[in-house]
Motif scaffolding. Structure first.
Motif, PDB file in Angstrom:
ATOM      1  N   ILE A  70       0.904  -1.319   0.010  1.00  0.00           N
ATOM      2  CA  ILE A  70      -0.036  -0.278   0.173  1.00  0.00           C
ATOM      3  C   ILE A  70       1.259   1.510  -0.265  1.00  0.00           C
ATOM      4  O   ILE A  70       1.698   1.084   0.892  1.00  0.00           O
ATOM      5  N   HIS A  71       0.428   2.212  -0.686  1.00  0.00           N
ATOM      6  CA  HIS A  71       1.128   3.108  -1.122  1.00  0.00           C
ATOM      7  C   HIS A  71       0.294   4.494  -0.912  1.00  0.00           C
ATOM      8  O   HIS A  71      -0.697   5.115  -1.113  1.00  0.00           O
ATOM      9  N   TYR A  72       0.660   4.981   0.450  1.00  0.00           N
ATOM     10  CA  TYR A  72      -0.766   6.858   0.685  1.00  0.00           C
ATOM     11  C   TYR A  72       0.377   7.607   0.538  1.00  0.00           C
ATOM     12  O   TYR A  72       1.316   8.040   0.560  1.00  0.00           O
ATOM     13  N   ALA A  73      -0.158   8.202  -0.803  1.00  0.00           N
ATOM     14  CA  ALA A  73      -0.029   9.375  -1.259  1.00  0.00           C
ATOM     15  C   ALA A  73      -0.974  10.419  -0.852  1.00  0.00           C
ATOM     16  O   ALA A  73       0.181  11.674  -0.542  1.00  0.00           O
ATOM     17  N   ASN A  74      -1.936  10.492  -0.658  1.00  0.00           N
ATOM     18  CA  ASN A  74      -2.944  11.517   0.939  1.00  0.00           C
ATOM     19  C   ASN A  74      -2.973  11.081   1.484  1.00  0.00           C
ATOM     20  O   ASN A  74      -4.085  10.130   1.240  1.00  0.00           O
ATOM     21  N   PRO A  75      -3.711  11.397   2.410  1.00  0.00           N
ATOM     22  CA  PRO A  75      -4.810  10.955   4.024  1.00  0.00           C
ATOM     23  C   PRO A  75      -6.007  11.672   2.928  1.00  0.00           C
ATOM     24  O   PRO A  75      -6.442  12.144   2.085  1.00  0.00           O
TER      25      PRO A  75
END
Length: 147
Positions: A70-75
């Motif tokens: 998983i890549h969290y780019a923006n909240p």
């Protein structure tokens, strides 16, 4: 993690998610555990839509996730509407890979990208077996179609 264009997404399936207050952690952002649940909902719905003859709940079609990235780019915050999309990235002999993108529909930005790898298992030995033929054939036909 690369995000292919809509036309590159085999068996694409999308739905909207509305983060609930109980899914938000103490920082004011969505809890990490929610993303995995959303991924599972999308993956199961995609299987039901495109491979309805494969009963994902049956013992003979036992499938397990072997890796989640998983890549969290923006909240993601409470009150935002998130469009989740899944698609089949790759099918091997005994392995499958599914991609995911979660886009904030208000800000129109990518919030999360992810992928899962998995395999089908023999219900007695619990050892990996070939991906069901119907899935491999449909994936190959779709990804190798002559334009």
């Amino acid at each position: 993690m690369q995000n292919p264009s809509e036309t590159d997404r085999a068996f694409s399936h999308a739905r909207d998610f509305d983060p609930m207050p109980f899914e938000i952690d103490f920082t004011g952002y969505m809890s990490n555990t929610v993303v995995v649940r959303w991924m599972e909902m999308l993956r199961v719905q995609m299987m039901r839509r495109y491979f309805s003859e494969i009963d994902t709940g049956s013992w003979e079609h036992l499938s397990v996730v072997t890796r989640t990235e998983i890549h969290y780019a923006n909240p993601v915050r409470y009150g935002e509407l998130i469009r989740g999309t899944t698609w089949v990235e790759d099918i091997g002999r005994a392995r499958w890979r599914v991609g995911f993108a979660f886009q904030n529909t208000f800000q129109r930005n990518l919030a999360i990208s992810a992928r899962q790898d998995g395999t089908f298992l023999n219900p007695e030995s619990l050892r990996p077996v070939r991906v069901p033929e119907i899935i491999r054939k449909r994936f190959f036909a779709l990804t190798h179609a002559v334009a």
